[in-house]
Design a protein around this motif. Structure first.
Motif, short mmCIF file in Angstrom:
data_model
loop_
_atom_site.label_atom_id
_atom_site.label_comp_id
_atom_site.label_asym_id
_atom_site.label_seq_id
_atom_site.Cartn_x
_atom_site.Cartn_y
_atom_site.Cartn_z
N GLN A 1 -37.43 37.15 116.58
CA GLN A 1 -37.91 38.52 116.37
C GLN A 1 -36.94 39.59 116.85
O GLN A 1 -37.23 40.77 116.72
N GLU A 2 -35.79 39.21 117.39
CA GLU A 2 -34.74 40.19 117.69
C GLU A 2 -34.29 40.80 116.37
O GLU A 2 -34.19 40.12 115.34
N ALA A 3 -34.04 42.10 116.35
CA ALA A 3 -33.91 42.85 115.10
C ALA A 3 -32.91 42.25 114.11
O ALA A 3 -33.22 42.07 112.92
N THR A 4 -31.70 41.93 114.57
CA THR A 4 -30.67 41.43 113.66
C THR A 4 -31.06 40.07 113.10
O THR A 4 -30.95 39.81 111.89
N ALA A 5 -31.52 39.19 113.98
CA ALA A 5 -31.92 37.85 113.54
C ALA A 5 -33.14 37.93 112.62
O ALA A 5 -33.22 37.20 111.62
N LYS A 6 -34.07 38.81 112.93
CA LYS A 6 -35.27 38.95 112.10
C LYS A 6 -34.89 39.35 110.68
O LYS A 6 -35.38 38.76 109.70
N ARG A 7 -34.01 40.33 110.55
CA ARG A 7 -33.57 40.77 109.23
C ARG A 7 -32.85 39.65 108.50
O ARG A 7 -33.05 39.45 107.29
N ARG A 8 -32.02 38.89 109.19
CA ARG A 8 -31.27 37.79 108.56
C ARG A 8 -32.23 36.74 107.97
O ARG A 8 -32.08 36.31 106.83
N TRP A 9 -33.24 36.37 108.76
CA TRP A 9 -34.17 35.35 108.28
C TRP A 9 -35.07 35.87 107.17
O TRP A 9 -35.40 35.14 106.23
N LEU A 10 -35.46 37.12 107.23
CA LEU A 10 -36.27 37.68 106.15
C LEU A 10 -35.48 37.74 104.84
O LEU A 10 -36.02 37.49 103.76
N GLU A 11 -34.20 38.06 104.94
CA GLU A 11 -33.38 38.09 103.73
C GLU A 11 -33.21 36.68 103.15
O GLU A 11 -33.17 36.50 101.92
N ARG A 12 -33.16 35.68 104.00
CA ARG A 12 -33.12 34.31 103.51
C ARG A 12 -34.43 33.93 102.81
O ARG A 12 -34.44 33.25 101.78
N TYR A 13 -35.54 34.37 103.40
CA TYR A 13 -36.85 34.15 102.77
C TYR A 13 -36.88 34.80 101.39
O TYR A 13 -37.34 34.18 100.42
N ALA A 14 -36.40 36.03 101.27
CA ALA A 14 -36.37 36.71 99.98
C ALA A 14 -35.47 35.97 99.00
O ALA A 14 -35.81 35.82 97.81
N ALA A 15 -34.31 35.50 99.46
CA ALA A 15 -33.39 34.79 98.58
C ALA A 15 -34.02 33.51 98.04
O ALA A 15 -33.83 33.16 96.86
N PHE A 16 -34.80 32.83 98.87
CA PHE A 16 -35.49 31.62 98.40
C PHE A 16 -36.50 31.98 97.32
O PHE A 16 -36.61 31.29 96.30
N GLY A 17 -37.22 33.07 97.52
CA GLY A 17 -38.20 33.50 96.53
C GLY A 17 -37.54 33.81 95.20
O GLY A 17 -38.03 33.40 94.14
#
Length: 225
Positions: A150-166
């Protein structure tokens, strides 16, 4: 949570997990296998967040002797579960409401898939405690949901990976980007370390990670003997 009261959104529900959750069908199969290690042939399994009926159907088809208690607060989602189950519904008791309003009959195992990430941390802890109270000693609980740093940079990185999978799975890019903004701003997300700590604080033993798919994590834990 109003999404799950919208009949049109509910009707499209089954399309979502396959596109959004890496290895969704394998996750269901792993949950089934983890339950089957302990649940007897004629056992009873509690499914929290049962609306839609996807895991209820998968479990009931694979284990013809099991009976189920499915709990969900959404009447529309429970209607969808009945439609999904078809004739399998005769082995399923559906309860409209939350875990604390369900009977405290002890079950041989339980699952809570893609649900806990909607619940604030303290309420999540209470939910886990109520689940434990409804399990026989040594019974397994299988959970899986969004859980990532949930640290800001890591959170954004993982959310973008989630979006890329979608997007790679057929979700329009604009929808995927809207989804991660909604997840970031609306869901009470926790880190994996916090999720594990909650399971232990709720009184579960033997907490083990069994699944990791981008932003999703899954654990199996056991009611104390």
């Amino acid at each position: 949570m109003s999404l799950f009261s919208d009949p049109q959104a509910v009707a499209r529900y089954a399309e979502g997990p396959v596109r959004q959750v890496p290895g969704f069908h394998a996750l269901q199969q792993m949950a089934l296998l983890l339950l089957a290690e302990s649940v007897p042939d004629e056992g009873r399994v509690l499914v929290l967040g049962a609306g839609g009926g996807l895991e209820l159907k998968a479990f009931a088809q694979a284990r013809p002797g099991w009976r189920f208690l499915g709990i969900d607060p959404s009447a529309e989602m429970l209607k969808l579960a009945l439609a999904t189950l078809g004739s399998l519904a005769q082995r399923v008791e559906l309860h409209e409401g939350f875990i604390d309003t369900a009977a405290q009959d002890l079950c041989d195992g339980a699952t809570c898939l893609l649900t806990l990430h909607f619940i604030e941390a303290q309420e999540r802890l209470r939910t886990l405690v109520e689940l434990r109270r409804r399990l026989k000693p040594g019974a397994p609980l299988v959970v899986a949901h969004h859980s990532f740093p949930q640290e800001a940079t890591a959170k954004r990185r993982w959310l973008e990976r989630y979006a890329a999978f979608g997007v790679a799975s057929g979700t329009p890019e604009s929808n995927a980007k809207s989804a991660i903004e909604a997840i970031a701003s609306r869901l009470p997300l926790l880190s994996p370390q916090e999720d594990e700590a909650l399971l232990k604080e709720a009184g579960f033993d033997g907490v083990e990670l069994f699944y990791a798919g981008f932003t999703f994590k899954g654990w199996v834990a056991y009611s104390p003997v």
